[in-house]
Enzyme design. Sequence first.
Site, PDB file in Angstrom:
ATOM      1  N   GLN A  88       0.808  -1.146   0.153  1.00 14.94           N
ATOM      2  CA  GLN A  88       0.101  -0.078  -0.160  1.00 14.94           C
ATOM      3  C   GLN A  88       0.773   1.212   0.179  1.00 14.94           C
ATOM      4  OE1 GLN A  88      -3.357  -1.672   2.853  1.00 14.94           O
ATOM      5  NE2 GLN A  88      -3.708   0.345   2.383  1.00 14.94           N
ATOM      6  N   SER A 101       4.708  -6.269   2.900  1.00 18.49           N
ATOM      7  CA  SER A 101       3.304  -6.298   3.453  1.00 18.49           C
ATOM      8  C   SER A 101       2.210  -6.986   2.398  1.00 18.49           C
ATOM      9  CB  SER A 101       2.881  -5.094   3.915  1.00 18.49           C
ATOM     10  OG  SER A 101       1.630  -5.069   4.843  1.00 18.49           O
ATOM     11  N   LEU A 102       1.273  -6.181   2.008  1.00 14.99           N
ATOM     12  CA  LEU A 102       0.528  -6.761   1.008  1.00 14.99           C
ATOM     13  C   LEU A 102       1.442  -7.515  -0.336  1.00 14.99           C
ATOM     14  CD1 LEU A 102      -2.366  -6.934  -0.848  1.00 14.99           C
ATOM     15  CD2 LEU A 102      -1.379  -4.908  -1.888  1.00 14.99           C
ATOM     16  N   ARG A 109      -8.861  -9.186   3.600  1.00 10.69           N
ATOM     17  CA  ARG A 109      -7.666  -8.790   4.481  1.00 10.69           C
ATOM     18  C   ARG A 109      -7.838  -7.262   4.804  1.00 10.69           C
ATOM     19  NH1 ARG A 109      -2.306  -6.831   3.519  1.00 10.69           N
ATOM     20  NH2 ARG A 109      -0.574  -7.501   5.015  1.00 10.69           N
ATOM     21  N   HIS A 148       0.212  -3.474  11.208  1.00 10.43           N
ATOM     22  CA  HIS A 148       1.364  -4.332  11.650  1.00 10.43           C
ATOM     23  C   HIS A 148       1.648  -4.074  13.202  1.00 10.43           C
ATOM     24  CE1 HIS A 148       2.162  -5.785   7.760  1.00 10.43           C
ATOM     25  NE2 HIS A 148       1.917  -4.660   7.201  1.00 10.43           N
ATOM     26  N   GLN A 203       1.740 -11.847   9.871  1.00 15.27           N
ATOM     27  CA  GLN A 203       2.316 -10.797   9.426  1.00 15.27           C
ATOM     28  C   GLN A 203       1.490  -9.386   9.398  1.00 15.27           C
ATOM     29  OE1 GLN A 203       1.095  -9.121   5.774  1.00 15.27           O
ATOM     30  NE2 GLN A 203       3.048  -9.436   4.515  1.00 15.27           N
TER      31      GLN A 203
END
Length: 318
Positions: free
Chosen positions: A13, A94-95, A119, A201, A250
Amino acid sequence: MSQNKTAFVFPGQGSQKIGMLLAAHAAYPEVRDTFAEAAEVLGYDVWALVQGDDQDALNLTETTQPVLLTSSVALWRAWNAQGGATPDIMAGHSLGEFSALVCAGALSFTDAVDLVRQRGRFMQTAVPVGEGAMAAVIGLDDDTINKLCAETDGVVAAVNFNSPGQVVIAGHSAAVDAAGEALKTAGARKVMPLAVSAPFHTELMKPAGERLAEAIAGVAINTPAVPVVHNVHARTESDPEKIRALLVEQIYSPVQWTRCVQTMLDAGVGAAVECGPGKVLTGLARRIDKSLLCYAIEEPADLAEAVEALGEHQCEGA
């Protein structure tokens, strides 16, 4: 060690923008087909959203995540169709870890695009809007950031270790503000609030992790055909059930991006391809190790150049 190996890295993102992949969509049928496939799963015209004029709609987390995954997979398919070399290792921020796993053959695209929509929704609703925040800290070492966050009242922690001197903190809004002031006093060059609506996170995302665990339980995961370095511990993993657990962990654990890049360097990587919109990871990679050759392939001319250059790069090390 000879640094003749190639890595593919996939953005998360923040890399989304209105108008992205316009030239690639015109140039490559694989890109057009991938966006059409995503639209079938999601039930709306993904390409129209990306090419529209509503940046706020694009920035909604449950929209951003499937759009970015679709963009990365589309460019990966175009790369392969143009005869691009198979990378030796992959990682995603991340993503982007989901994008990496799709491109490595561990997840199907249709499963993943629906999974990351969920998610995004889980992450967005885990903390009420306005209660969480994130901020980028520039010019301070990791240990000092960790120490001052630990000394701040409330929930705040370092969550993205993006490169030496660039770390993102997140948590409850008041705690992020207080930590930011302490970090500036300690010598940070900048502390910049990020335009996000949830503290990704952090431990505040554990409810989202529980919901993701339920959603991912029924999704088939295979051993990756190309090793993928995971954000949680900066190592590769071949066991599908361990990969499943890491994708859940994660969501509420720090992204160890600097360590992920270092793992790839230690494995002999000398060149990295950013497979997705923009050049965010290219910039971070150069901050981590200036010797790393980096290619961003959103534009067709750049993709063609990288296909040729990396074919030669691998031949030289053969």
